[in-house]
Write a protein that holds these residues in place. Structure first.
Motif, PDB file in Angstrom:
ATOM      1  N   HIS A 127       0.794  -1.227   0.000  1.00  0.00           N
ATOM      2  CA  HIS A 127       0.000   0.000   0.000  1.00  0.00           C
ATOM      3  C   HIS A 127       0.827   1.277   0.000  1.00  0.00           C
ATOM      4  O   HIS A 127       0.304   2.373   0.220  1.00  0.00           O
ATOM      5  N   CYS A 302      -4.886   1.869   7.012  1.00  0.00           N
ATOM      6  CA  CYS A 302      -4.271   2.881   6.158  1.00  0.00           C
ATOM      7  C   CYS A 302      -5.231   3.363   5.091  1.00  0.00           C
ATOM      8  O   CYS A 302      -4.966   4.339   4.403  1.00  0.00           O
ATOM      9  N   CYS A 362      -2.036  -1.532  12.632  1.00  0.00           N
ATOM     10  CA  CYS A 362      -2.781  -2.263  11.599  1.00  0.00           C
ATOM     11  C   CYS A 362      -3.870  -3.138  12.209  1.00  0.00           C
ATOM     12  O   CYS A 362      -4.926  -3.335  11.612  1.00  0.00           O
ATOM     13  N   CYS A 365      -6.729  -5.630  10.515  1.00  0.00           N
ATOM     14  CA  CYS A 365      -6.728  -5.536   9.051  1.00  0.00           C
ATOM     15  C   CYS A 365      -6.139  -6.769   8.388  1.00  0.00           C
ATOM     16  O   CYS A 365      -6.625  -7.232   7.380  1.00  0.00           O
ATOM     17  N   ASN A 384      -8.899  -2.640   3.285  1.00  0.00           N
ATOM     18  CA  ASN A 384      -8.768  -2.717   1.827  1.00  0.00           C
ATOM     19  C   ASN A 384      -8.780  -4.121   1.218  1.00  0.00           C
ATOM     20  O   ASN A 384      -8.769  -4.271   0.004  1.00  0.00           O
TER      21      ASN A 384
END
Ligand code: SF4
Lengths: 421, 164
Positions: A127, A302, A362, A365, A384
């Motif tokens: 990312h 993020c 994080c 995630c 994501n």
């Protein structure tokens, strides 16, 4: 007379010391900033030592961030972070960021003004493409590439062809950058932009706030792209001005630059988008998603752990409460965001609504720790990726959405929109 | 460079979380990666791979995170070469960088079946079974990537040349 170029080609040419480049050229580039995290840095450090150099190419230009398994989830994770810390100290790295003044790498690099328009940033994290929102070229690589960059300051790249996406029309309420990028990934497919650049443009992007631009560039890699990019403008300059003394290099694509494809999207009537299991391109408008019952809702990462994301979620959760049985986990993207959210009463609103506030990392995630899913459990997340097993058991399910949908769904106990509250 | 081994067939969009789940990434021990390679997706994989075996996959092989642990896990498990219809970008660089060669072929996944014994010639891109009844030719590996593979990976390449 030079040949017309896109913004990506211009940045690459400048860093390869060439007047111009075109898609397919294999170039060697000088790197402005190199990044690694607690998963990728330890391997990169091994590679660095194997190469046999004493010192890194420039201790100012390497950033190490401990964000994936922090606060250290177990002894091996603690060892990884310790290794990074020792390396940073020994090499005199200016930027080694732990939780106290850190957060998630792709949230804190822009936040701390470490990236300016025109930069070339390479990170050992997929990312890393997030910084394209600032008009920089940035892309993800693996640990070996990063170890070599730490030693030499250089890397090789193939100049990507660019797909230009032009967004026109007017965004509806509750629709923003996350929906635009989910919609785009749904249109292109998860390999629709492999090896390519996505250049986001059009009147919708011109007025899109920086937080949402960062969300869009962040997920370019979910369509397989090498980088996502947005031409810098007044919004970009206003964002970086208070954060750094460094001079930006404002580049724009030439009018007659050549694109592999130009796609026009009219966003009038575009609803909030949801990516269903088990792929980020399995995207549907919220009205076409069934009333899926949930066990967990995650707001952070993020992609959507920035201040305005928390603010939007708090706006919806104020005076309401997460449904019984829902684990609502909110992870501010950085320590600065965490503090600001305390100051503005946002965390209080969220906790009153039943949210658990995690540290700025994080977290769930990547299914590492804090919010791992059991077999058969289902989460809606503002992150994501929703691959099989991404957040836990291979038989769990992850849906992806924007923070407003996530907040409303926490209240409803199933996937739904703020309109229903 | 030639390789010989049995074929392991995989589908489209094999992501890096499937190759090596994040819960095994808190170490740098390559053995941990190989032992858990495809642990959720194909629990039969580890232990049954013979050195030299070949993976034949579909589209977008290796998509997802930048973890180099993924190609490392595959290489350490004993796989000599991965053939797929297409590869995700970061996986592609990572694999060559660590000395795991990749070949792109549209047909291989349709022509070969699980457990076929095949010969792979990296230079010509030719993949055929031992009886030579099935044969496909993959896209040639770009010169620069070939140089890296011949050095055994990017680290030795840089050490030999001192630079790119
Ligand atoms: S928040 Fe998720 S996607 Fe972002 S860097 Fe961390 S693990 Fe990767």
């Amino acid at each position: 007379m030079t040949n017309p170029m896109t913004i990506t080609e211009k940045i690459l040419a400048a860093h390869a010391d060439r007047d111009w480049v075109s898609p397919g050229d294999l170039i060697k580039v000088q790197v402005d900033l190199a990044l690694a995290n607690d998963i990728t840095a330890p391997l990169a450090i091994q590679v660095f030592y194997e190469i046999g150099k004493e010192g890194v190419f420039d201790p100012e230009k390497i950033v190490l961030v401990a964000d994936h398994f922090v606060p250290n989830k177990d002894i091996p994770s603690a060892r990884q972070v310790k290794l990074m810390r020792e390396f940073a100290l020994k090499q005199g790295l200016r930027h080694f960021l732990e939780l106290r003044d850190g957060g998630i790498e792709h949230v804190i690099l822009p936040e701390k003004g470490m990236v300016v328009p025109g930069d070339l940033v390479i990170g050992a994290d997929s990312h890393t493409c997030t910084y394209g929102a600032l008009g920089a070229f940035s892309t993800g690589v693996g640990s070996t590439d990063l170890g070599v960059i730490m030693a030499t300051g250089k890397s090789w790249l193939k100049v990507p062809p660019t797909i230009k996406l032009v967004f026109e029309g007017e965004l509806m309420h509750w629709v923003g950058g996350k929906d635009l990028i989910l919609f785009t990934i749904g249109e292109l497919g998860v390999e629709g932009a492999t090896y390519k650049t996505l250049e986001f443009s059009g009147e919708v992007i011109k007025t899109l706030p920086m937080d949402q631009r960062l969300t869009m560039a962040n997920m370019a890699v979910e369509a397989g792209a090498k980088n996502g990019i947005i031409e810098p403008d007044e919004i970009t300059e206003a964002y970086i001005a208070p954060r750094t003394e460094r001079k930006p290099t404002i580049l724009k694509s030439d009018e007659d630059a050549s694109y592999e494809k130009v796609l026009h999207f009219n966003v009038d009537g575009l609803e909030p988008q949801v990516a269903c299991p088990h792929s980020p391109d399995n995207v549907r408008p919220i009205s076409k998603v069934d009333q899926i019952p949930l066990d967990q809702v995650v707001i952070g990462s993020c992609t959507n752990g920035r201040f305005t994301d928390l603010e939007e979620a708090a706006g919806i959760l104020k005076g309401r409460s997460a449904a019984k049985g829902i684990q609502l986990i909110v992870m501010p993207g950085s320590t600065l965001i965490y503090k600001e959210a305390i100051r503005q009463g946002i965390l209080e609103t969220l906790t009153e609504a039943g949210a658990i506030i995690g540290p700025p990392c994080c977290g769930p995630c990547l299914g590492g720790h804090m919010g791992v899913l059991a077999e058969g459990e289902r989460a809606l997340s503002t992150t994501n990726r929703n691959f099989i097993g991404r957040m836990g058991d291979p038989k769990s399910e992850v849906y992806l959405s924007n923070p407003a949908i996530a907040a409303a769904s926490a209240v409803l106990g199933r996937i739904g929109s703020p309109e229903e509250l | 460079m030639q390789y010989k081994g049995r074929v392991w067939i995989f589908g489209d969009h094999v992501d890096t979380d499937a190759i090596i789940p994040a819960r095994f990434l808190n170490v740098t021990d390559k053995k941990v990666f190989s032992e858990n390679c495809f642990v959720d997706l194909r629990p039969d994989f580890h232990g049954a791979v013979d050195p030299g075996d070949i993976i034949v996959g579909g589209r977008n092989f290796g998509c997802g995170s930048s973890r180099e642990h993924a190609p490392l896990a595959i290489k350490e498990a004993g796989i000599s070469v991965v053939v797929a219809k297409s590869f995700a970008r970061i996986f592609y660089r990572n694999a060559f960088n660590i000395g795991l060669p990749l070949l792109e072929s549209e047909e291989a996944a349709d022509v070969f079946s699980e457990k076929d014994r095949v010969l792979v010639d990296l230079g010509s891109g030719e993949i055929k079974d031992e009886e030579d009844t099935k044969r496909v030719v993959a896209k040639p590996i770009p010169d620069f990537m070939m140089e890296i593979v011949q050095s055994g990976g990017l680290v030795t390449y840089i050490k030999e040349k001192g630079d790119f």
